[in-house]
Design a protein around this motif. Structure first.
Motif, PDB file in Angstrom:
ATOM      1  N   GLU A   3       2.225 143.131  25.345  1.00 61.87           N
ATOM      2  CA  GLU A   3       3.670 142.920  25.257  1.00 61.87           C
ATOM      3  C   GLU A   3       4.269 143.617  24.041  1.00 61.87           C
ATOM      4  OE1 GLU A   3       4.685 138.769  25.521  1.00 61.87           O
ATOM      5  OE2 GLU A   3       3.503 138.481  27.341  1.00 61.87           O
ATOM      6  N   LEU A   4       3.486 143.738  22.976  1.00 63.18           N
ATOM      7  CA  LEU A   4       3.972 144.398  21.764  1.00 63.18           C
ATOM      8  C   LEU A   4       3.799 145.921  21.815  1.00 63.18           C
ATOM      9  CD1 LEU A   4       2.679 141.973  18.981  1.00 63.18           C
ATOM     10  CD2 LEU A   4       5.013 142.193  19.841  1.00 63.18           C
ATOM     11  N   GLY A   5       3.081 146.405  22.820  1.00 62.06           N
ATOM     12  CA  GLY A   5       2.904 147.848  22.958  1.00 62.06           C
ATOM     13  C   GLY A   5       1.677 148.379  22.259  1.00 62.06           C
ATOM     14  N   HIS A   6       0.702 147.505  22.017  1.00 60.54           N
ATOM     15  CA  HIS A   6      -0.568 147.921  21.428  1.00 60.54           C
ATOM     16  C   HIS A   6      -1.644 147.926  22.512  1.00 60.54           C
ATOM     17  CE1 HIS A   6       0.899 147.880  17.342  1.00 60.54           C
ATOM     18  NE2 HIS A   6       1.370 146.670  17.496  1.00 60.54           N
ATOM     19  N   GLY A   7      -2.685 148.671  22.290  1.00 59.14           N
ATOM     20  CA  GLY A   7      -3.738 148.749  23.280  1.00 59.14           C
ATOM     21  C   GLY A   7      -4.985 147.983  22.915  1.00 59.14           C
ATOM     22  N   ARG A   8      -4.988 147.326  21.739  1.00 57.07           N
ATOM     23  CA  ARG A   8      -6.220 146.678  21.267  1.00 57.07           C
ATOM     24  C   ARG A   8      -5.951 145.243  20.835  1.00 57.07           C
ATOM     25  NH1 ARG A   8      -7.459 148.682  16.580  1.00 57.07           N
ATOM     26  NH2 ARG A   8      -5.470 149.773  16.315  1.00 57.07           N
ATOM     27  N   GLU A   9      -6.886 144.374  21.139  1.00 56.95           N
ATOM     28  CA  GLU A   9      -6.751 142.977  20.732  1.00 56.95           C
ATOM     29  C   GLU A   9      -6.792 142.837  19.219  1.00 56.95           C
ATOM     30  OE1 GLU A   9      -8.297 139.328  19.111  1.00 56.95           O
ATOM     31  OE2 GLU A   9      -9.508 141.133  19.342  1.00 56.95           O
ATOM     32  N   GLU A  10      -7.562 143.714  18.552  1.00 58.65           N
ATOM     33  CA  GLU A  10      -7.735 143.605  17.104  1.00 58.65           C
ATOM     34  C   GLU A  10      -6.402 143.657  16.351  1.00 58.65           C
ATOM     35  OE1 GLU A  10      -9.329 145.608  19.077  1.00 58.65           O
ATOM     36  OE2 GLU A  10     -11.491 145.370  18.801  1.00 58.65           O
ATOM     37  N   VAL A  11      -5.442 144.387  16.907  1.00 54.60           N
ATOM     38  CA  VAL A  11      -4.159 144.562  16.222  1.00 54.60           C
ATOM     39  C   VAL A  11      -3.413 143.239  16.088  1.00 54.60           C
ATOM     40  CG1 VAL A  11      -1.930 145.747  16.313  1.00 54.60           C
ATOM     41  CG2 VAL A  11      -3.996 146.939  17.014  1.00 54.60           C
ATOM     42  N   THR A  12      -3.678 142.296  16.987  1.00 54.32           N
ATOM     43  CA  THR A  12      -2.955 141.025  16.937  1.00 54.32           C
ATOM     44  C   THR A  12      -3.249 140.232  15.665  1.00 54.32           C
ATOM     45  OG1 THR A  12      -4.687 139.827  18.163  1.00 54.32           O
ATOM     46  CG2 THR A  12      -2.898 140.860  19.454  1.00 54.32           C
ATOM     47  N   ALA A  13      -4.362 140.561  14.990  1.00 57.12           N
ATOM     48  CA  ALA A  13      -4.677 139.854  13.745  1.00 57.12           C
ATOM     49  C   ALA A  13      -3.603 140.084  12.686  1.00 57.12           C
ATOM     50  CB  ALA A  13      -6.036 140.308  13.211  1.00 57.12           C
ATOM     51  N   VAL A  14      -2.906 141.214  12.777  1.00 60.21           N
ATOM     52  CA  VAL A  14      -1.831 141.505  11.831  1.00 60.21           C
ATOM     53  C   VAL A  14      -0.702 140.500  11.989  1.00 60.21           C
ATOM     54  CG1 VAL A  14      -0.073 143.208  11.184  1.00 60.21           C
ATOM     55  CG2 VAL A  14      -2.369 143.958  11.820  1.00 60.21           C
ATOM     56  N   TYR A  15      -0.444 140.105  13.227  1.00 60.45           N
ATOM     57  CA  TYR A  15       0.672 139.203  13.528  1.00 60.45           C
ATOM     58  C   TYR A  15       0.267 137.733  13.556  1.00 60.45           C
ATOM     59  CZ  TYR A  15       2.580 143.626  15.317  1.00 60.45           C
ATOM     60  OH  TYR A  15       3.000 144.912  15.440  1.00 60.45           O
ATOM     61  N   LEU A  16      -0.968 137.493  13.994  1.00 62.21           N
ATOM     62  CA  LEU A  16      -1.391 136.113  14.276  1.00 62.21           C
ATOM     63  C   LEU A  16      -2.423 135.565  13.323  1.00 62.21           C
ATOM     64  CD1 LEU A  16      -1.788 136.588  18.128  1.00 62.21           C
ATOM     65  CD2 LEU A  16       0.215 135.677  16.927  1.00 62.21           C
ATOM     66  N   GLY A  17      -3.104 136.445  12.569  1.00 60.66           N
ATOM     67  CA  GLY A  17      -4.201 136.017  11.728  1.00 60.66           C
ATOM     68  C   GLY A  17      -5.462 135.796  12.554  1.00 60.66           C
ATOM     69  N   ARG A  18      -6.482 135.284  11.919  1.00 59.24           N
ATOM     70  CA  ARG A  18      -7.758 134.992  12.583  1.00 59.24           C
ATOM     71  C   ARG A  18      -8.187 133.553  12.322  1.00 59.24           C
ATOM     72  NH1 ARG A  18      -8.753 138.087  16.817  1.00 59.24           N
ATOM     73  NH2 ARG A  18      -9.055 140.273  16.294  1.00 59.24           N
TER      74      ARG A  18
END
Length: 291
Positions: free
Chosen positions: A276-291
């Motif tokens: 939905e954000l226009g990224h192709g990798r799950e890893e990028v979500t850590a920038v927005y959501l943390g781990r």
């Protein structure tokens, strides 16, 4: 003849239109500021083609002394590498950020960077199209360029349950769809349609570059800077809605504290939000959501 490096770099940028309009504009602004920094450092008669490692060192030390974020410095180094390449001086700039002594950037959010638009802030924006573009950023997690180039007629042509983003609006030319799940999203789309119809959120008499400049000045004056945080807010709200619990950056449990079932949900939701954000990798979500 006396050289003016700022003018030479502006000319270099004008002749070499690499990247999107936003990339070109950001590069030109970085190089203009770099030229002025070098002039203040005593290099009053420097030509663009006379770039040397000592000039790069002056700029890097100046940025570090100013306390700029690692990501910001890396973006500026990328502009210097572009400059060096165009004048045949690639060896003047360290090929990697590690070689330049720039710390590695953390891509895992340690705290929430989510933002929400305040009514008082929006009220300070004098252009209605800009106000609605900012709301599009918030409602759908759009990047700035996507929100400015947004065409409500095109975006809603195929579905009432999702918006369709044209490849030419998006970073990397990656078209995508974003679901419509809230009344607020529908309200914002109605505002956009009333203003732009089948056109874009850019006024008919303006170019994207000119309108981007207006956006930057208007948001700066209103104190609404770094609106990329609206994408963080969108991502965290979507995560909670889809997963049923908050993201780590929003005060939710870390991945280590999740049950196996929750971990499976966490991965599925992150993949969806990444799309939905226009990224192709799950890893990028850590920038927005943390781990």
């Amino acid at each position: 003849m006396r050289k003016d490096i700022a003018k030479e770099l502006a000319s270099l940028c004008a002749r070499n239109k690499d990247g999107s309009f936003a990339t070109q504009a950001d590069r030109a602004n970085i190089l203009h500021a770099a030229a002025r920094t070098l002039q203040k450092a005593g290099y009053q008669n420097l030509a663009a083609a006379s770039l040397k490692p000592k000039h790069v060192d002056v700029l890097l030390k100046h940025w570090q002394a100013d306390g700029l974020a690692t990501g910001t410095i890396k973006n500026r180094m990328a502009a210097l590498r572009w400059w060096a390449e165009k004048v045949g001086k690639q060896n003047c700039v360290p090929r990697t950020n590690d070689a330049a002594g720039i710390a590695r950037r953390s891509y895992v959010a340690k705290e929430s960077k989510a933002q929400q638009l305040e009514p008082g802030t929006l009220a300070k924006i004098g252009h209605e199209r800009l106000r609605v573009s900012m709301e599009l950023q918030q409602a759908f997690g759009l990047r700035r360029e996507e929100a400015l180039k947004f065409q409500p007629g095109y975006a809603t042509r195929s579905s009432t349950d999702a918006i369709e983003l044209k490849a030419s609006w998006c970073k990397g030319g990656r078209a995508r769809t974003v679901p419509i799940t809230t009344d607020y999203q529908r309200e914002v789309l109605a505002k956009a349609a009333a203003l732009a119809g089948k056109g874009s959120m850019i006024p008919p008499d303006k170019t994207y570059v000119a309108w981007l400049s207006t956006y930057k000045e208007a948001t700066r004056t209103a104190g609404a800077r770094k609106l990329h945080g609206l994408r963080h807010g969108y991502a965290q709200a979507r995560f909670e809605a889809l997963a049923g619990f908050r993201a780590p950056a929003a005060g939710g449990p870390s991945r280590a504290d999740l049950t196996p079932e929750q971990r499976a949900i966490d991965l599925t939701v992150r993949l969806q939000i990444s799309a939905e954000l226009g990224h192709g990798r799950e890893e990028v979500t850590a920038v927005y959501l943390g781990r």
